[in-house]
Enzyme design. Structure first.
Site, mmCIF file in Angstrom:
data_model
loop_
_atom_site.group_PDB
_atom_site.id
_atom_site.type_symbol
_atom_site.label_atom_id
_atom_site.label_comp_id
_atom_site.label_asym_id
_atom_site.label_seq_id
_atom_site.Cartn_x
_atom_site.Cartn_y
_atom_site.Cartn_z
ATOM 1 N N ASN A 149 10.097 4.772 -0.955
ATOM 2 C CA ASN A 149 9.817 6.034 -0.289
ATOM 3 C C ASN A 149 10.715 7.141 -0.837
ATOM 4 O OD1 ASN A 149 11.881 4.523 1.201
ATOM 5 N ND2 ASN A 149 11.785 6.103 2.779
ATOM 6 N N GLU B 253 11.724 10.995 0.394
ATOM 7 C CA GLU B 253 11.621 12.017 1.427
ATOM 8 C C GLU B 253 11.837 13.406 0.839
ATOM 9 O OE1 GLU B 253 13.127 9.179 5.083
ATOM 10 O OE2 GLU B 253 14.435 10.795 4.420
ATOM 11 N N CYS C 94 5.514 7.559 1.072
ATOM 12 C CA CYS C 94 5.848 6.178 1.410
ATOM 13 C C CYS C 94 5.962 5.315 0.149
ATOM 14 C CB CYS C 94 4.770 5.582 2.309
ATOM 15 S SG CYS C 94 4.586 6.415 3.884
ATOM 16 N N GLU D 248 4.701 2.328 -0.386
ATOM 17 C CA GLU D 248 3.444 1.688 -0.757
ATOM 18 C C GLU D 248 2.592 2.629 -1.607
ATOM 19 O OE1 GLU D 248 4.905 1.921 2.298
ATOM 20 O OE2 GLU D 248 3.700 0.764 3.716
ATOM 21 N N CYS E 292 1.850 2.162 7.182
ATOM 22 C CA CYS E 292 1.375 3.207 8.088
ATOM 23 C C CYS E 292 -0.119 3.447 7.861
ATOM 24 C CB CYS E 292 2.179 4.498 7.887
ATOM 25 S SG CYS E 292 1.809 5.383 6.354
ATOM 26 N N CYS F 161 -0.987 4.901 4.381
ATOM 27 C CA CYS F 161 -0.890 3.869 3.344
ATOM 28 C C CYS F 161 -2.061 2.899 3.423
ATOM 29 C CB CYS F 161 0.434 3.126 3.443
ATOM 30 S SG CYS F 161 1.836 4.140 2.910
#
Length: 131
Positions: A46, A48, A57, A59, A90, A93
């Site tokens: 990930n 940010e 993310c 993934e 999530c 994803c």
């Protein structure tokens, strides 16, 4: 289906890539590794951003990395986070995984203690949107 040794190797790979995450706002690092239909491995973590909606993310980073190298379909994707139990992708994803999944795509959800759960993607996202 993968055997336990193969699962733990993928979890270790995701734990390693997780350390490269840029998570200065949440301090919540996630690592992911996928294997495509050709057997190639791709990783992501990930990243940010101070404009939080622009964060990405692990993934999806792994998937986008794989696509940039010619990946067509995901055979296996593993995701690892520092969570109480195995971490789950999530919703965003899941939708991106769905774009490259087959009925046989496997998801390994794990934590850094190597507790894990293995499911077929279709079982965790049975009504995903596709064109």
């Amino acid at each position: 289906m993968l055997n336990k040794k193969e699962i733990l190797e993928l979890i270790d790979e995701a734990i390693t890539v997780r350390e490269g995450a840029y998570a200065k706002f949440s301090n919540f690092k996630v690592g992911a590794v996928l294997i495509d239909d050709k057997g190639d491995h791709y990783t992501g973590c990930n990243v940010e951003n101070s404009s939080y909606g622009l964060s990405m993310c692990g993934e999806r980073n792994a998937i986008f990395h794989a696509v940039s190298k010619g990946m067509n379909k995901i055979k296996v994707i593993a995701v690892v986070g520092d969570t109480e139990g195995p971490i789950s992708p999530c919703g965003a994803c899941r939708q991106v995984i769905n774009e490259f999944a087959t009925d046989e795509t496997v998801v390994i959800m794990a934590n850094i203690k190597k507790e894990y759960k293995v499911v077929k993607f279709i079982d965790m996202f049975p009504y995903g949107f596709r064109l």
